[in-house]
Design a protein around this motif. Structure first.
Motif, PDB file in Angstrom:
ATOM      1  N   GLN A  16      49.814 -10.521  25.834  1.00  0.00           N
ATOM      2  CA  GLN A  16      48.315 -11.184  25.714  1.00  0.00           C
ATOM      3  C   GLN A  16      47.304 -10.271  24.565  1.00  0.00           C
ATOM      4  OE1 GLN A  16      46.224  -8.772  28.693  1.00  0.00           O
ATOM      5  NE2 GLN A  16      47.471 -10.205  30.314  1.00  0.00           N
ATOM      6  N   MET A  17      47.333  -9.812  23.997  1.00  0.00           N
ATOM      7  CA  MET A  17      46.769 -10.073  22.946  1.00  0.00           C
ATOM      8  C   MET A  17      47.173 -10.925  21.768  1.00  0.00           C
ATOM      9  SD  MET A  17      46.274  -6.918  20.268  1.00  0.00           S
ATOM     10  CE  MET A  17      47.869  -7.562  19.342  1.00  0.00           C
ATOM     11  N   SER A  18      48.864 -11.454  21.343  1.00  0.00           N
ATOM     12  CA  SER A  18      49.207 -11.715  20.795  1.00  0.00           C
ATOM     13  C   SER A  18      49.003 -12.925  21.065  1.00  0.00           C
ATOM     14  CB  SER A  18      51.161 -11.633  20.383  1.00  0.00           C
ATOM     15  OG  SER A  18      51.344 -11.993  21.574  1.00  0.00           O
ATOM     16  N   ASN A  19      48.428 -13.817  22.036  1.00  0.00           N
ATOM     17  CA  ASN A  19      48.205 -14.974  22.428  1.00  0.00           C
ATOM     18  C   ASN A  19      47.088 -15.398  22.095  1.00  0.00           C
ATOM     19  OD1 ASN A  19      50.656 -15.222  23.738  1.00  0.00           O
ATOM     20  ND2 ASN A  19      49.915 -15.009  26.284  1.00  0.00           N
ATOM     21  N   ALA A  20      45.971 -14.452  21.449  1.00  0.00           N
ATOM     22  CA  ALA A  20      44.082 -14.426  21.418  1.00  0.00           C
ATOM     23  C   ALA A  20      44.788 -15.032  19.686  1.00  0.00           C
ATOM     24  CB  ALA A  20      43.614 -12.991  21.793  1.00  0.00           C
ATOM     25  N   THR A  21      43.874 -16.300  20.075  1.00  0.00           N
ATOM     26  CA  THR A  21      44.316 -17.321  18.644  1.00  0.00           C
ATOM     27  C   THR A  21      43.085 -15.575  17.404  1.00  0.00           C
ATOM     28  OG1 THR A  21      42.252 -17.826  19.898  1.00  0.00           O
ATOM     29  CG2 THR A  21      43.468 -19.137  18.380  1.00  0.00           C
ATOM     30  N   ILE A  22      42.409 -15.077  17.894  1.00  0.00           N
ATOM     31  CA  ILE A  22      41.495 -14.265  16.403  1.00  0.00           C
ATOM     32  C   ILE A  22      41.803 -13.014  16.845  1.00  0.00           C
ATOM     33  CG2 ILE A  22      40.178 -12.965  15.490  1.00  0.00           C
ATOM     34  CD1 ILE A  22      38.664 -16.473  16.548  1.00  0.00           C
ATOM     35  N   ILE A  23      42.728 -11.988  16.251  1.00  0.00           N
ATOM     36  CA  ILE A  23      42.837 -10.713  16.761  1.00  0.00           C
ATOM     37  C   ILE A  23      41.909  -9.668  16.574  1.00  0.00           C
ATOM     38  CG2 ILE A  23      44.658  -8.654  16.243  1.00  0.00           C
ATOM     39  CD1 ILE A  23      45.040 -11.598  17.933  1.00  0.00           C
ATOM     40  N   ASP A  24      40.876  -9.562  16.527  1.00  0.00           N
ATOM     41  CA  ASP A  24      39.970  -8.729  16.196  1.00  0.00           C
ATOM     42  C   ASP A  24      39.892  -7.434  16.614  1.00  0.00           C
ATOM     43  OD1 ASP A  24      38.631  -8.816  18.769  1.00  0.00           O
ATOM     44  OD2 ASP A  24      36.903 -10.483  18.437  1.00  0.00           O
ATOM     45  N   GLU A  25      38.937  -6.578  16.423  1.00  0.00           N
ATOM     46  CA  GLU A  25      38.437  -5.447  16.589  1.00  0.00           C
ATOM     47  C   GLU A  25      38.896  -5.045  18.472  1.00  0.00           C
ATOM     48  OE1 GLU A  25      36.735  -3.008  14.571  1.00  0.00           O
ATOM     49  OE2 GLU A  25      37.568  -0.683  15.375  1.00  0.00           O
ATOM     50  N   LYS A  26      37.985  -6.213  18.974  1.00  0.00           N
ATOM     51  CA  LYS A  26      37.699  -6.127  20.310  1.00  0.00           C
ATOM     52  C   LYS A  26      39.025  -6.392  21.127  1.00  0.00           C
ATOM     53  CE  LYS A  26      35.210  -8.796  24.101  1.00  0.00           C
ATOM     54  NZ  LYS A  26      35.547  -9.614  24.355  1.00  0.00           N
ATOM     55  N   VAL A  60      47.650   0.282  12.261  1.00  0.00           N
ATOM     56  CA  VAL A  60      47.079  -1.051  12.366  1.00  0.00           C
ATOM     57  C   VAL A  60      46.412  -2.386  11.217  1.00  0.00           C
ATOM     58  CG1 VAL A  60      47.083  -3.005  14.261  1.00  0.00           C
ATOM     59  CG2 VAL A  60      48.637  -1.159  14.334  1.00  0.00           C
ATOM     60  N   ASN A  61      46.682  -2.396  10.508  1.00  0.00           N
ATOM     61  CA  ASN A  61      45.555  -3.369   9.707  1.00  0.00           C
ATOM     62  C   ASN A  61      45.083  -4.796  10.138  1.00  0.00           C
ATOM     63  OD1 ASN A  61      44.017  -4.257   7.247  1.00  0.00           O
ATOM     64  ND2 ASN A  61      45.060  -3.422   5.722  1.00  0.00           N
ATOM     65  N   LEU A  62      44.147  -4.693  10.701  1.00  0.00           N
ATOM     66  CA  LEU A  62      43.580  -6.118  11.462  1.00  0.00           C
ATOM     67  C   LEU A  62      43.812  -6.790  10.607  1.00  0.00           C
ATOM     68  CD1 LEU A  62      40.615  -4.810  13.403  1.00  0.00           C
ATOM     69  CD2 LEU A  62      42.309  -5.859  14.021  1.00  0.00           C
ATOM     70  N   ASP A  63      43.688  -6.726   9.023  1.00  0.00           N
ATOM     71  CA  ASP A  63      43.523  -7.818   8.168  1.00  0.00           C
ATOM     72  C   ASP A  63      45.026  -8.467   8.331  1.00  0.00           C
ATOM     73  OD1 ASP A  63      40.982  -7.848   7.693  1.00  0.00           O
ATOM     74  OD2 ASP A  63      41.481  -6.733   5.320  1.00  0.00           O
ATOM     75  N   GLY A  68      48.131 -13.633  10.191  1.00  0.00           N
ATOM     76  CA  GLY A  68      49.539 -14.031  11.057  1.00  0.00           C
ATOM     77  C   GLY A  68      50.372 -13.476  11.189  1.00  0.00           C
ATOM     78  N   HIS A  69      50.488 -12.549  10.125  1.00  0.00           N
ATOM     79  CA  HIS A  69      52.109 -11.410  10.324  1.00  0.00           C
ATOM     80  C   HIS A  69      51.959 -11.078  11.366  1.00  0.00           C
ATOM     81  CE1 HIS A  69      52.225 -10.734   5.771  1.00  0.00           C
ATOM     82  NE2 HIS A  69      50.525 -11.057   6.393  1.00  0.00           N
ATOM     83  N   ILE A  74      54.416  -5.739  14.803  1.00  0.00           N
ATOM     84  CA  ILE A  74      53.353  -4.819  14.101  1.00  0.00           C
ATOM     85  C   ILE A  74      53.340  -3.600  15.296  1.00  0.00           C
ATOM     86  CG2 ILE A  74      51.621  -3.259  13.108  1.00  0.00           C
ATOM     87  CD1 ILE A  74      51.922  -6.638  11.444  1.00  0.00           C
ATOM     88  N   ILE A  75      51.956  -4.445  15.886  1.00  0.00           N
ATOM     89  CA  ILE A  75      52.008  -3.135  17.223  1.00  0.00           C
ATOM     90  C   ILE A  75      52.924  -2.318  17.902  1.00  0.00           C
ATOM     91  CG2 ILE A  75      50.232  -2.732  19.333  1.00  0.00           C
ATOM     92  CD1 ILE A  75      48.564  -5.252  18.138  1.00  0.00           C
ATOM     93  N   GLN A  76      54.235  -2.659  18.361  1.00  0.00           N
ATOM     94  CA  GLN A  76      54.621  -2.912  18.955  1.00  0.00           C
ATOM     95  C   GLN A  76      56.055  -1.165  18.201  1.00  0.00           C
ATOM     96  OE1 GLN A  76      58.636  -4.949  19.924  1.00  0.00           O
ATOM     97  NE2 GLN A  76      57.534  -6.417  19.843  1.00  0.00           N
TER      98      GLN A  76
END
Ligand code: GDP
Length: 296
Positions: A16-26, A60-63, A68-69, A74-76
């Motif tokens: 679900q997270m990787s489907n989001a267009t912007i990966i922000d802190e939220k 996990v570096n949000l930048d 788009g890495h 990374i999270i897994q």
């Protein structure tokens, strides 16, 4: 590592997270909350989950994610590594050596699978050419000696115990002495349990340990004890020098997240898991499959 190695709810959260267009802190927080829920359901202690969340946020570096890495990867990787890290206390358990006498004392609450696990441990080594022996120092539970005797006879492992003697320390010492004389290389001392943690039990464990001077004390825990694991493991560790953990009943529904608590409380590694009632349903603990199952 592939996504399939991570459990259902975790991989869904990451998906679900990787489907989001912007990966922000939220978005990352939502994903971590989802993972937290799954781990709590698997009986991982709340404090451990919270610490893990904090660590993952640091790693996990949000930048990097935004650029788009491979976000999923990374999270897994971060989750998997953190859980493996919790299961690694940093130093291996004492390993008995074939041909050299070692005394191994088993502790745990009644019903944890202690007596069954003593025989499994003995049988496992016997198959590898060791000369194990079993000592029943459980004088508290009626039938404990019979159970050990039955198991030992089935596995053709020498045993020692008494129907008359009520002092567990005396039996433990006599048993250990006898099997030392017989040149057994793995003398396993099964001890009493109680339904709950109580002072008399821990005092007894302290005395048996002091009298038999075990090379290794193994804490046996039932995989289904859930959030109680930390306190239980810690209570045993405070009375005897627990140096390893065995998690039983991994063939059941429980994911065994309590094992992480037991490792944290005793600062000792898990060495084996029990996967059934039979003598050979016993496996060397392997971190990666265990963590995969935990996340499922
Ligand atoms: P103790 O009171 O701690 O000595 O526990 P026991 O060895 O008597 O075991 C309690 C019950 O758990 C018994 O019915 C065992 O057969 C069962 N048991 C022990 N280990 C396992 C396991 O790994 N899987 C399953 N399914 N049952 C187990």
């Amino acid at each position: 590592m592939v996504l399939a190695q991570l459990g259902g709810s975790i991989s869904r959260a990451i998906q679900q997270m990787s489907n989001a267009t912007i990966i922000d802190e939220k978005v990352l927080n939502e994903c971590l909350n989802e993972i937290t829920r799954a781990l709590l359901q698997s009986d991982v202690q709340f404090k451990l989950v919270r610490d893990m969340q904090t660590n993952i946020k640091k790693i996990v570096n949000l930048d990097d994610l935004a650029a788009g890495h491979n976000k999923r990867k990374i999270i897994q990787q971060a989750i998997f590594n953190e859980l493996c890290k919790i299961l690694d206390p940093g130093k291996p358990a004492f390993t008995p050596k074939k041909g050299k006498t070692s005394v191994v004392m088993f502790v745990g609450l009644q019903g944890s699978g202690k007596t069954t696990t003593c025989t499994k441990y003995a049988y496992y080594h016997q198959k590898k050419g060791w000369k194990p022996a079993l000592v029943c120092a459980d004088t508290f539970r009626a039938g404990a000696f019979d159970q050990l005797k039955q198991n030992a006879t089935k596995a053709k492992i020498p045993f020692y115990g008494s129907y008359m003697e009520s002092d567990p320390v005396k039996i433990a010492v006599e048993g250990v002495e006898r099997f030392k004389k017989e040149n057994c290389d793995l003398i396993i001392v099964d001890t009493s349990g109680r339904h709950k943690q109580e002072a008399a039990l821990f005092e007894e464990m302290r005395q048996v340990s002091e009298a038999t001077k075990p090379d290794l004390v193994i804490f046996v825990m039932d995989s289904s004890i859930g959030q109680a694991a930390f306190d239980q493991a810690q209570a045993f560790k405070q009375s005897v020098a627990v140096g390893a953990v065995i998690v039983t009943k991994m063939d059941g529904h429980a994911k065994g997240g309590g094992a992480l608590s037991a490792v944290a409380a005793t600062k000792s590694p898990v060495i084996f898991i029990g996967t059934g009632e039979h003598m050979d349903e016993f496996e060397v603990f392997d971190v990666k499959p265990f963590v995969s199952r935990l996340l499922g």
